[in-house]
Design a protein around this motif. Structure first.
Motif, PDB file in Angstrom:
ATOM      1  N   VAL A 136      54.222 -14.843 -28.736  1.00  0.00           N
ATOM      2  CA  VAL A 136      53.806 -14.922 -30.137  1.00  0.00           C
ATOM      3  C   VAL A 136      55.027 -14.681 -31.020  1.00  0.00           C
ATOM      4  N   ARG A 137      54.917 -15.094 -32.283  1.00  0.00           N
ATOM      5  CA  ARG A 137      55.989 -14.841 -33.231  1.00  0.00           C
ATOM      6  C   ARG A 137      55.375 -14.471 -34.578  1.00  0.00           C
ATOM      7  N   ASN A 138      56.223 -13.919 -35.431  1.00  0.00           N
ATOM      8  CA  ASN A 138      55.810 -13.512 -36.780  1.00  0.00           C
ATOM      9  C   ASN A 138      54.687 -12.483 -36.740  1.00  0.00           C
ATOM     10  N   THR A 139      54.825 -11.515 -35.873  1.00  0.00           N
ATOM     11  CA  THR A 139      53.832 -10.457 -35.724  1.00  0.00           C
ATOM     12  C   THR A 139      54.545  -9.171 -35.363  1.00  0.00           C
ATOM     13  N   ILE A 140      53.932  -8.037 -35.677  1.00  0.00           N
ATOM     14  CA  ILE A 140      54.538  -6.749 -35.355  1.00  0.00           C
ATOM     15  C   ILE A 140      53.459  -5.670 -35.371  1.00  0.00           C
ATOM     16  N   MET A 141      53.675  -4.615 -34.619  1.00  0.00           N
ATOM     17  CA  MET A 141      52.912  -3.351 -34.616  1.00  0.00           C
ATOM     18  C   MET A 141      51.570  -3.397 -33.898  1.00  0.00           C
ATOM     19  N   THR A 142      50.748  -4.412 -34.133  1.00  0.00           N
ATOM     20  CA  THR A 142      49.382  -4.381 -33.626  1.00  0.00           C
ATOM     21  C   THR A 142      48.924  -5.785 -33.271  1.00  0.00           C
ATOM     22  N   SER A 143      47.653  -5.940 -32.960  1.00  0.00           N
ATOM     23  CA  SER A 143      47.114  -7.229 -32.527  1.00  0.00           C
ATOM     24  C   SER A 143      47.431  -8.320 -33.545  1.00  0.00           C
ATOM     25  N   PRO A 144      47.918  -9.477 -33.092  1.00  0.00           N
ATOM     26  CA  PRO A 144      48.388 -10.508 -34.030  1.00  0.00           C
ATOM     27  C   PRO A 144      47.300 -11.370 -34.637  1.00  0.00           C
ATOM     28  N   PHE A 145      46.130 -11.457 -33.994  1.00  0.00           N
ATOM     29  CA  PHE A 145      45.137 -12.444 -34.413  1.00  0.00           C
ATOM     30  C   PHE A 145      43.779 -11.781 -34.670  1.00  0.00           C
ATOM     31  N   PRO A 146      43.618 -11.062 -35.776  1.00  0.00           N
ATOM     32  CA  PRO A 146      42.340 -10.391 -36.033  1.00  0.00           C
ATOM     33  C   PRO A 146      41.173 -11.352 -36.231  1.00  0.00           C
ATOM     34  N   ILE A 147      41.483 -12.623 -36.531  1.00  0.00           N
ATOM     35  CA  ILE A 147      40.428 -13.644 -36.610  1.00  0.00           C
ATOM     36  C   ILE A 147      40.783 -14.714 -35.581  1.00  0.00           C
ATOM     37  N   PRO A 148      40.503 -14.463 -34.294  1.00  0.00           N
ATOM     38  CA  PRO A 148      40.966 -15.349 -33.222  1.00  0.00           C
ATOM     39  C   PRO A 148      40.195 -16.660 -33.178  1.00  0.00           C
ATOM     40  N   LYS A 149      40.897 -17.689 -32.709  1.00  0.00           N
ATOM     41  CA  LYS A 149      40.298 -19.015 -32.596  1.00  0.00           C
ATOM     42  C   LYS A 149      40.255 -19.530 -31.166  1.00  0.00           C
ATOM     43  N   ASN A 150      40.858 -18.807 -30.220  1.00  0.00           N
ATOM     44  CA  ASN A 150      40.819 -19.234 -28.817  1.00  0.00           C
ATOM     45  C   ASN A 150      41.033 -18.035 -27.905  1.00  0.00           C
ATOM     46  N   LEU A 152      43.336 -17.325 -25.666  1.00  0.00           N
ATOM     47  CA  LEU A 152      44.678 -16.758 -25.584  1.00  0.00           C
ATOM     48  C   LEU A 152      44.940 -15.777 -26.711  1.00  0.00           C
ATOM     49  N   GLU A 153      44.458 -16.083 -27.890  1.00  0.00           N
ATOM     50  CA  GLU A 153      44.651 -15.170 -29.001  1.00  0.00           C
ATOM     51  C   GLU A 153      43.955 -13.837 -28.741  1.00  0.00           C
ATOM     52  N   VAL A 154      42.779 -13.878 -28.153  1.00  0.00           N
ATOM     53  CA  VAL A 154      42.066 -12.637 -27.834  1.00  0.00           C
ATOM     54  C   VAL A 154      42.845 -11.824 -26.804  1.00  0.00           C
ATOM     55  N   ILE A 155      43.379 -12.481 -25.768  1.00  0.00           N
ATOM     56  CA  ILE A 155      44.142 -11.767 -24.745  1.00  0.00           C
ATOM     57  C   ILE A 155      45.413 -11.172 -25.327  1.00  0.00           C
ATOM     58  N   TRP A 156      46.088 -11.909 -26.199  1.00  0.00           N
ATOM     59  CA  TRP A 156      47.277 -11.352 -26.855  1.00  0.00           C
ATOM     60  C   TRP A 156      46.892 -10.178 -27.763  1.00  0.00           C
ATOM     61  N   ASN A 157      45.716 -10.220 -28.343  1.00  0.00           N
ATOM     62  CA  ASN A 157      45.257  -9.074 -29.133  1.00  0.00           C
ATOM     63  C   ASN A 157      45.140  -7.831 -28.268  1.00  0.00           C
ATOM     64  N   HIS A 158      44.667  -7.995 -27.027  1.00  0.00           N
ATOM     65  CA  HIS A 158      44.607  -6.864 -26.103  1.00  0.00           C
ATOM     66  C   HIS A 158      46.006  -6.399 -25.719  1.00  0.00           C
ATOM     67  N   ILE A 159      46.867  -7.322 -25.336  1.00  0.00           N
ATOM     68  CA  ILE A 159      48.208  -6.973 -24.873  1.00  0.00           C
ATOM     69  C   ILE A 159      48.993  -6.226 -25.949  1.00  0.00           C
ATOM     70  N   LEU A 160      48.828  -6.634 -27.204  1.00  0.00           N
ATOM     71  CA  LEU A 160      49.630  -6.089 -28.305  1.00  0.00           C
ATOM     72  C   LEU A 160      48.866  -5.098 -29.175  1.00  0.00           C
ATOM     73  N   ARG A 161      47.708  -4.639 -28.731  1.00  0.00           N
ATOM     74  CA  ARG A 161      46.930  -3.710 -29.542  1.00  0.00           C
ATOM     75  C   ARG A 161      47.708  -2.415 -29.753  1.00  0.00           C
ATOM     76  N   TYR A 162      47.392  -1.715 -30.807  1.00  0.00           N
ATOM     77  CA  TYR A 162      48.104  -0.496 -31.167  1.00  0.00           C
ATOM     78  C   TYR A 162      47.679   0.661 -30.275  1.00  0.00           C
ATOM     79  N   ARG A 163      48.675   1.303 -29.653  1.00  0.00           N
ATOM     80  CA  ARG A 163      48.426   2.479 -28.811  1.00  0.00           C
ATOM     81  C   ARG A 163      49.342   3.636 -29.202  1.00  0.00           C
TER      82      ARG A 163
END
Length: 440
Positions: A136-150, A152-163
């Motif tokens: 992903v690009r143009n994202t930082i700190m937490t999940s990149p796609f709070p309104i996911p459309k597919n 992969l976006e949901v999985i990246w939201n898990h991988i990059l979630r804030y911990r």
């Protein structure tokens, strides 16, 4: 259903992003409850620790008076089938009546700091998937796609979630035999989440999500083993870097195969490396499909398992954990299916993930073999931590339905509370630093 191939622009318009302050929560969940009221409205999550908790302590149960509303068993699960995953149905059928699911009042406790919510809103209008979704690009700190459309976006939201930004803790894992006997492996964990550091920019973090160092404390045969991981954001352009120090050979070596289907160390081949944290690493071995949302009974608010008095002997049982310590609640989850790509040799042909709408944490998953048979069922039992407002696992396990065994991680034997402010520096996670630590 959604799939993805080639390059996809994933950011949403500013008008769509405004939903995050209206009918959606700042992380993209539906703010309102369901029509029956069994899922309540989100009103900010658990923002204030209970009065029973003191700083530096293990998190105490914020709902000590809660009792199970009902219990799902192998005899009555058909009454609740529409709100059960296939994995939980199989566990009930194969391991009932000892395996059961106590269902409690739904409490939407997931909460994060305000600066994380602000970045979630920014990410919504900026974040994009790279070619074929391998980063992903143009994202930082937490999940990149709070309104996911597919998917992969949901999985990246898990991988990059804030911990949090950093955390240090000690925990034990085990792979109990069919009779319930076990030998725990105790590790110290140190995480530094470069991606989530306040004020960081994507250009400054050198393509890193986090740095992780583990140090094995016991048993004596493994004591002194150190693993160092640099987790990358785009693992195709710059694969995960990993090193392992073996106390026997007294050498720090690169571990290029610490990824994908490789056996997770000390898991008795019951879990793959990419199942750590329920799913991690590059998503390029699968085609991902978003199947939509469901209301499911899932592990949640696992303060009984997290209790400071609970020891491994209280948790471990033959075939599965002690279900009297579990808590399941009805929550809305995103359902994502991963189908292995042609020519890929992963041990799992198909996987299904159930992702919490309030936190982007994977709560449960199913893993299928070559023949299409359900092989393994995984759970993540989570809590809201207090010293740093994050919603994260306290215990994970993978049940192998063929071997009638399981892998469990997150056991405590009187270990201290998680330290979310250990004051790490990036230089603490270099190969030379790991080598120096091994020699002490």
């Amino acid at each position: 259903m959604f799939g993805i191939s080639g390059h996809a622009l994933s950011k949403v318009t500013s008008t769509e992003a405004e939903r995050l302050d209206k009918e959606l929560t700042p992380v993209g969940a539906e703010r309102g409850g369901n029509t029956s009221g069994s899922i309540p409205e989100w009103i900010g999550g658990l923002k204030t620790p209970p009065k029973s908790w003191r700083k530096g302590q293990i998190e105490t149960n914020p709902f000590p008076d809660d009792e199970a509303l009902f219990v799902i068993t192998s005899q009555n699960y058909h009454l609740y089938r529409d709100k059960l995953s296939d994995g939980h149905v199989r566990m009930l059928e194969q391991h009932g009546p000892e395996f059961f699911m106590p269902v409690y009042q739904t409490r939407r406790t997931a909460a994060f700091p305000e600066h994380v919510y602000a970045k979630s809103r920014e990410n919504a209008t900026r974040a994009e998937l790279l070619d074929n979704g391998n980063g992903v690009r143009n994202t930082i700190m937490t999940s990149p796609f709070p309104i996911p459309k597919n998917g992969l976006e949901v999985i990246w939201n898990h991988i990059l979630r804030y911990r949090g930004t950093e955390v240090a803790f000690r925990s034990a894992s085990a792979t109990p035999q069919t009779n319930g006997s076990y030998n725990p492996v105790v590790n110290d964990y140190e995480y530094f989440f470069a991606y989530s550091k306040k004020g960081a920019e994507l250009s400054e973090i050198d393509n890193k999500i986090f740095y992780l160092k583990t140090d094995t404390i016991s048993p004596s045969a493994l004591a002194g083993t150190i693993t160092l991981v640099h987790e990358t954001l785009d693992q195709i352009r710059s694969p995960r870097l990993a090193w392992r120090y073996d106390a026997g050979s007294r050498r720090l070596r690169r571990s290029p195969n610490l990824a994908y289907e490789t056996d997770l160390p000390n898991s008795s081949s019951l879990r793959s490396v990419d199942q750590k944290d329920m799913y991690n690493g590059a998503p390029n071995q699968y085609d991902w499909t978003l199947k939509g949302k469901r209301e499911l009974y899932v592990p949640y608010n696992a303060y009984l398992l997290h209790d400071e008095e609970v020891r491994p002997d209280n948790v471990i049982r033959p075939n599965h954990i002690n279900q009297t310590l579990t808590r399941y609640e009805l929550h809305r989850v995103w359902v994502v299916e991963a189908k292995r790509r042609t020519g890929i040799g992963h041990i799992y042909d198909r996987r299904v993930f159930y992702v919490d709408e309030d936190s982007w944490q994977i709560l449960a998953s199913e893993e299928y073999d070559e023949a299409g048979n359900l092989w393994r069922v995984s759970e993540a039992h989570n809590i809201s931590y207090y010293s740093e407002p994050v919603f994260w696992t306290t215990m994970e396990m993978t049940y192998d339905l063929k071997a009638n065994r399981y892998y469990i991680d997150g056991l405590s034997d009187g270990f201290p509370a998680y330290d979310f402010k250990p004051a790490f520096r990036g230089s603490d996670f270099t190969a030379s630093a790991a080598r120096r630590a091994a020699r002490r």
